[in-house]
Scaffold this motif. Structure first.
Motif, PDB file in Angstrom:
ATOM      1  N   GLY A  19      -1.359  16.263  20.136  1.00  0.00           N
ATOM      2  CA  GLY A  19      -2.026  15.382  21.034  1.00  0.00           C
ATOM      3  C   GLY A  19      -3.268  14.685  20.343  1.00  0.00           C
ATOM      4  O   GLY A  19      -3.523  15.032  19.261  1.00  0.00           O
ATOM      5  N   PRO A  20      -4.076  13.994  21.396  1.00  0.00           N
ATOM      6  CA  PRO A  20      -5.301  13.171  20.945  1.00  0.00           C
ATOM      7  C   PRO A  20      -6.286  14.183  20.406  1.00  0.00           C
ATOM      8  O   PRO A  20      -6.938  13.925  19.593  1.00  0.00           O
ATOM      9  CB  PRO A  20      -5.604  12.302  21.986  1.00  0.00           C
ATOM     10  N   SER A  21      -6.266  15.475  21.028  1.00  0.00           N
ATOM     11  CA  SER A  21      -7.362  16.545  20.449  1.00  0.00           C
ATOM     12  C   SER A  21      -7.158  17.290  19.395  1.00  0.00           C
ATOM     13  O   SER A  21      -7.638  17.988  19.029  1.00  0.00           O
ATOM     14  CB  SER A  21      -7.593  17.456  21.814  1.00  0.00           C
ATOM     15  N   GLY A  22      -5.825  16.979  18.984  1.00  0.00           N
ATOM     16  CA  GLY A  22      -5.327  17.713  17.853  1.00  0.00           C
ATOM     17  C   GLY A  22      -4.582  18.903  17.987  1.00  0.00           C
ATOM     18  O   GLY A  22      -3.981  19.819  17.090  1.00  0.00           O
ATOM     19  N   ARG A  23      -4.236  18.994  19.097  1.00  0.00           N
ATOM     20  CA  ARG A  23      -3.597  20.361  19.705  1.00  0.00           C
ATOM     21  C   ARG A  23      -1.992  20.080  19.535  1.00  0.00           C
ATOM     22  O   ARG A  23      -1.580  19.025  19.844  1.00  0.00           O
ATOM     23  CB  ARG A  23      -3.994  20.713  21.263  1.00  0.00           C
ATOM     24  N   VAL A  24      -1.237  21.147  18.913  1.00  0.00           N
ATOM     25  CA  VAL A  24       0.119  20.971  18.727  1.00  0.00           C
ATOM     26  C   VAL A  24       0.757  21.453  19.995  1.00  0.00           C
ATOM     27  O   VAL A  24       0.540  22.434  20.315  1.00  0.00           O
ATOM     28  CB  VAL A  24       0.585  21.817  17.396  1.00  0.00           C
ATOM     29  N   PHE A  25       2.035  20.778  20.375  1.00  0.00           N
ATOM     30  CA  PHE A  25       2.872  21.210  21.229  1.00  0.00           C
ATOM     31  C   PHE A  25       4.199  20.616  21.207  1.00  0.00           C
ATOM     32  O   PHE A  25       4.365  19.908  20.334  1.00  0.00           O
ATOM     33  CB  PHE A  25       2.406  20.805  22.678  1.00  0.00           C
ATOM     34  N   THR A  26       4.991  21.345  21.916  1.00  0.00           N
ATOM     35  CA  THR A  26       6.601  20.968  21.703  1.00  0.00           C
ATOM     36  C   THR A  26       7.355  20.875  23.119  1.00  0.00           C
ATOM     37  O   THR A  26       6.883  21.383  24.268  1.00  0.00           O
ATOM     38  CB  THR A  26       7.413  22.360  21.073  1.00  0.00           C
ATOM     39  N   THR A  27       7.998  19.686  23.319  1.00  0.00           N
ATOM     40  CA  THR A  27       8.565  19.064  24.347  1.00  0.00           C
ATOM     41  C   THR A  27      10.172  19.226  24.142  1.00  0.00           C
ATOM     42  O   THR A  27      10.853  19.154  23.029  1.00  0.00           O
ATOM     43  CB  THR A  27       8.223  17.736  24.572  1.00  0.00           C
ATOM     44  N   ALA A  28      10.597  19.432  25.285  1.00  0.00           N
ATOM     45  CA  ALA A  28      12.131  19.480  25.468  1.00  0.00           C
ATOM     46  C   ALA A  28      12.575  18.948  26.742  1.00  0.00           C
ATOM     47  O   ALA A  28      11.924  19.181  27.595  1.00  0.00           O
ATOM     48  CB  ALA A  28      12.809  20.822  24.956  1.00  0.00           C
ATOM     49  N   LYS A  29      14.157  18.941  26.903  1.00  0.00           N
ATOM     50  CA  LYS A  29      14.804  18.544  28.134  1.00  0.00           C
ATOM     51  C   LYS A  29      15.815  19.559  28.335  1.00  0.00           C
ATOM     52  O   LYS A  29      16.658  19.494  27.466  1.00  0.00           O
ATOM     53  CB  LYS A  29      14.954  17.207  28.256  1.00  0.00           C
ATOM     54  N   VAL A  30      15.878  20.118  29.460  1.00  0.00           N
ATOM     55  CA  VAL A  30      16.874  21.136  29.931  1.00  0.00           C
ATOM     56  C   VAL A  30      17.689  20.533  30.935  1.00  0.00           C
ATOM     57  O   VAL A  30      17.066  20.115  32.041  1.00  0.00           O
ATOM     58  CB  VAL A  30      16.321  22.415  30.003  1.00  0.00           C
ATOM     59  N   ARG A  31      18.922  20.624  30.920  1.00  0.00           N
ATOM     60  CA  ARG A  31      19.841  20.230  31.979  1.00  0.00           C
ATOM     61  C   ARG A  31      20.425  21.441  32.617  1.00  0.00           C
ATOM     62  O   ARG A  31      20.930  22.222  32.092  1.00  0.00           O
ATOM     63  CB  ARG A  31      20.971  19.347  31.528  1.00  0.00           C
ATOM     64  N   ALA A  32      19.946  21.483  34.102  1.00  0.00           N
ATOM     65  CA  ALA A  32      20.500  22.623  34.884  1.00  0.00           C
ATOM     66  C   ALA A  32      21.285  22.397  35.899  1.00  0.00           C
ATOM     67  O   ALA A  32      20.968  21.270  36.377  1.00  0.00           O
ATOM     68  CB  ALA A  32      19.025  23.438  35.316  1.00  0.00           C
ATOM     69  N   ALA A  33      21.937  23.426  36.429  1.00  0.00           N
ATOM     70  CA  ALA A  33      23.066  23.104  37.385  1.00  0.00           C
ATOM     71  C   ALA A  33      22.336  23.388  38.737  1.00  0.00           C
ATOM     72  O   ALA A  33      21.724  24.443  38.877  1.00  0.00           O
ATOM     73  CB  ALA A  33      24.090  23.684  37.327  1.00  0.00           C
TER      74      ALA A  33
END
Length: 124
Positions: A19-33
């Protein structure tokens, strides 16, 4: 704030970003029924190193179960229909390794050394 548990299949692959502040993060997308047989997409973000490592070890279509804070959303599909979605700030992930380890512990077996991320037994 809604605490929830979701289970589904990873849609695409997880991505690590900064992010702009330097904080690291992980994103993902999950397909749920959903209960009506439809598909519900869950947009996942995590700031937890262990949850991020587990997500990054998975591939498109792999089963995943996540716990975290849920925020309901609505999006419009290409036909103009409103569709439900969820945003999740995940703080924990259950993998097949965790299930196998807990099952063995419940049966009184001694635990084995930790399995590196991405290496899972097929003996579930």
């Amino acid at each position: 704030m809604i605490e929830g548990l979701i289970a589904g299949k990873l849609y695409g692959t997880a991505q690590t970003r900064t992010g702009p502040s330097g904080r690291v993060f992980t994103t993902a997308k999950v397909r749920a029924a959903a209960s009506d047989g439809d598909t519900l997409f869950v947009n996942v973000i995590t700031f937890s190193d262990s949850t991020a490592a587990a997500l990054l070890a998975l591939e498109d279509g792999d089963a995943v179960t996540l716990a975290g804070t849920l925020t309901p959303k609505v999006w419009t599909d290409k036909h103009g229909e409103a569709r439900p979605a969820l945003d999740m700030n995940a703080h924990a992930m259950l993998t097949t390794y965790h299930v196998r380890r807990k099952r063995r512990a419940a049966q009184g077996e001694t635990t084995t050394p930790a399995t590196p991320a991405g290496e899972y037994d097929d003996d579930l």
